[in-house]
Design a protein around this motif. Structure first.
Motif: not given
Length: 130
Positions: A73-81, A88-94, A24-36
């Protein structure tokens, strides 16, 4: 630039012990990418109708702590390159500023036929700011 997305852990997200099931963490970060992507003004439905989709090519994940039923939970999405067709993205769940899960995700842009294609200009432009 970091995009944040907040979600609530529901019972359906957990295993029998009340802990978030690992997939489900994969689902959470997918939702965050879609919103981004949406926050960038990109309409993924229109993009797909034009024959272009995003595909996860690679993911490297670390499960660091357990999230539980009713956690916020908060998902932070940051572009790496960014290159022409790869992002390439870094995604952190807090949870309460404590990191519970991290992922480095490589996304590519493809035609619906499966051939690589360029990322939308709005995403390619992010690479210039890195």
């Amino acid at each position: 630039m970091t995009h944040t997305f907040t979600l609530q852990v529901y019972y359906e997200d957990t295993d029998m012990g009340g802990i978030v099931y690992h997939a489900n963490y994969l689902r959470f970060i997918e939702r965050a990418r879609s919103q981004w992507v949406k926050s960038l003004g990109i309409d993924q439905i229109a993009l797909r109708e034009a024959g272009v989709v995003f595909v996860v090519r690679h993911m490297d994940c670390d499960y660091l702590s357990a999230a539980r039923f009713e956690d916020e939970l908060t998902v932070e999405t940051r572009v790496l390159d960014v290159t022409g067709a790869r992002l390439r993205l870094e995604q952190v769940v807090l949870r309460d500023r404590q990191v519970v899960f991290t992922a480095r995700v490589t996304v590519v842009s493809m035609e619906v036929s499966g051939r690589p294609t360029r990322l939308p200009a709005e995403i390619r432009a992010l690479g210039r700011g890195l």
